[in-house]
Design an enzyme around this catalytic site. Structure first.
Site: not given
Ligand SMILES: NC(=O)c1ccc[n+]([C@@H]2O[C@H](COP(=O)([O-])OP(=O)(O)OC[C@H]3O[C@@H](n4cnc5c(N)ncnc54)[C@H](OP(=O)(O)O)[C@@H]3O)[C@@H](O)[C@H]2O)c1
Length: 372
Positions: A60
């Site tokens: 990351y």
């Molecule tokens: N194992 C794996 O392969 C893998 C892959 C991906 C992630 N992960 C883990 O999962 C975690 C979460 O993944 P993700 O960040 O993709 O999760 P997500 O909840 O699908 O997306 C989060 C993103 O959505 C936007 N967001 C979040 N809450 C919001 C709200 N209340 N209102 C408006 N926009 C909002 C923000 O991005 P913007 O501000 O840019 O819109 C935020 O960074 C990661 O941090 C990581 O630890 C693991």
């Protein structure tokens, strides 16, 4: 339910919050993360809310997520309280195939590098990040066991691997009394439900709690994007990295889900993000939902996801709009079984608490035993 109620992760004694803090957005190296001061504020807010489960990876933001987290944990003096999860697989030295993947040599390299960046001498939960298609499951399990014995990690798990690979790894660990896998980290949301057929029963039967990543489909389910001629537009990650592989979320199916989610959230009197996260957190097999944010307001909205119960009628509408077809052989395990296999005698009617066996719903009911 608040974050300071902790549940055992898989078949283990490790107690974690049902919302985990994802830190893929800690650091600005990828162009869509949060600066260090915002990341620190979000870290503090999550811990203040009672959360104890934090997820990162050596990949990351090219290592800066781990470095920031290491600083924050050290400065706040919270190392014992935090359940710190990180991952290996991605290559740290271009041109050197053994500085990536899941072979023993890379795992040993990666764990030392993560420990240095995280400023700690142990990792609570160490995860294989992605299947490399070459390393035998036995090699990974033996290496995890060595790391536990060496005191460098406490628990182990897998992310983004085929279900057969996870089953082989866990069975090998059990057969040889090696450290068991207690966690599967997998993509799961209203927009991505494929794990339900294979991985959810796998995890429940083999003692691995599922942690769900990208529960908002990378922001799509927050409702802030609108369809456009180029696919979609709005402020955030998906608009910044539209064409990169793995980021395609502007699909017809997802726009339909978003439209229904918007109506459901309005009727529930909650934000779309909170409803989408609540749905994931309360699905079978889900131990914890890994929430992500780039702004404090987003984190606050997401932390509210467990503060209400979604009425069954609204939940049913979300289930229906996001349903996926049952692939072979799962379409065979439905109604037809009742008459053609079980002679018309109902299965699934064991009383609650009946000894666990192959009956999946009974195992599901047991997978969230509270540690209180
Ligand atoms: N194992 C794996 O392969 C893998 C892959 C991906 C992630 N992960 C883990 O999962 C975690 C979460 O993944 P993700 O960040 O993709 O999760 P997500 O909840 O699908 O997306 C989060 C993103 O959505 C936007 N967001 C979040 N809450 C919001 C709200 N209340 N209102 C408006 N926009 C909002 C923000 O991005 P913007 O501000 O840019 O819109 C935020 O960074 C990661 O941090 C990581 O630890 C693991």
């Amino acid at each position: 339910m608040s974050l300071d109620q902790y549940f055992t992760l898989g078949r283990s004694g490790l107690r974690v919050s049902r919302l985990s803090l994802g830190t893929m957005t800690f650091g600005e190296n990828w162009g869509w993360g949060a600066a260090a001061d915002t990341a620190r504020t979000m870290f503090d807010r999550y811990l203040d809310a009672g959360g104890n489960f934090i997820d990162t990876a050596d990949l990351y933001t090219e290592g800066s997520s781990e470095s920031l987290l290491g600083q924050f944990i050290e400065q706040s003096g919270t190392r014992d309280r935090v359940v710190l999860a990180t991952k290996f697989t991605y290559n740290g030295q271009p041109g050197n195939p053994n500085a990536g993947g899941n072979g023993r040599k890379n795992i040993m390299r990666a764990v030392e590098a993560s420990l240095r960046r995280l400023r700690t001498d142990y990792i609570d939960l160490y995860l294989l990040h992605t299947w490399d298609r070459v390393t035998p499951a036995e090699e990974v399990v033996r290496t995890f066991d060595d790391l536990v014995r060496a005191g460098k990690i406490r628990y182990a798990g897998l992310s983004d691997v085929p279900a057969w690979y996870a089953a082989r790894a866990q069975t090998f660990a059990e057969a040889h009394a090696l450290t068991p896998l207690i966690n599967m980290q997998l993509e799961y949301s209203l927009a991505e439900r494929h794990i339900e057929h294979e991985y959810v029963p796998l995890s429940q039967n083999l003692g691995m709690g599922i942690t769900a990543w990208s529960p908002l489909a990378m922001g799509m389910l927050s409702g802030k994007y609108k369809p456009s001629q180029t696919g979609g537009e709005g402020e955030g990650r998906l608009a910044k990295v539209t064409s990169a592989p793995g980021f395609e979320r502007f699909t017809e199916r997802n726009w339909t889900i978003v439209a229904e989610l918007e109506k459901v959230a309005k009727e529930a009197g909650q934000s779309m993000a909170a409803v989408a996260l609540n749905w994931v957190a309360t699905q079978p097999g889900i131990a914890s939902v890994i929430i992500g944010a780039t702004k404090l307001e987003q984190l606050d909205a997401n932390l509210a996801a467990l503060s209400f119960q979604l009425p069954a009628v609204l939940r049913a509408r979300l289930d229906a709009v996001s349903a996926t077809d049952k692939p072979f052989p799962y379409y065979m395990f439905a109604d037809i079984q009742q008459t053609r296999i079980h002679g018309g005698v109902a299965v699934g009617d064991k009383p609650a608490g009946y000894a666990p066996g192959v009956f999946v719903p009974a195992v599901q009911a047991q997978s969230f035993t509270t540690s209180r």
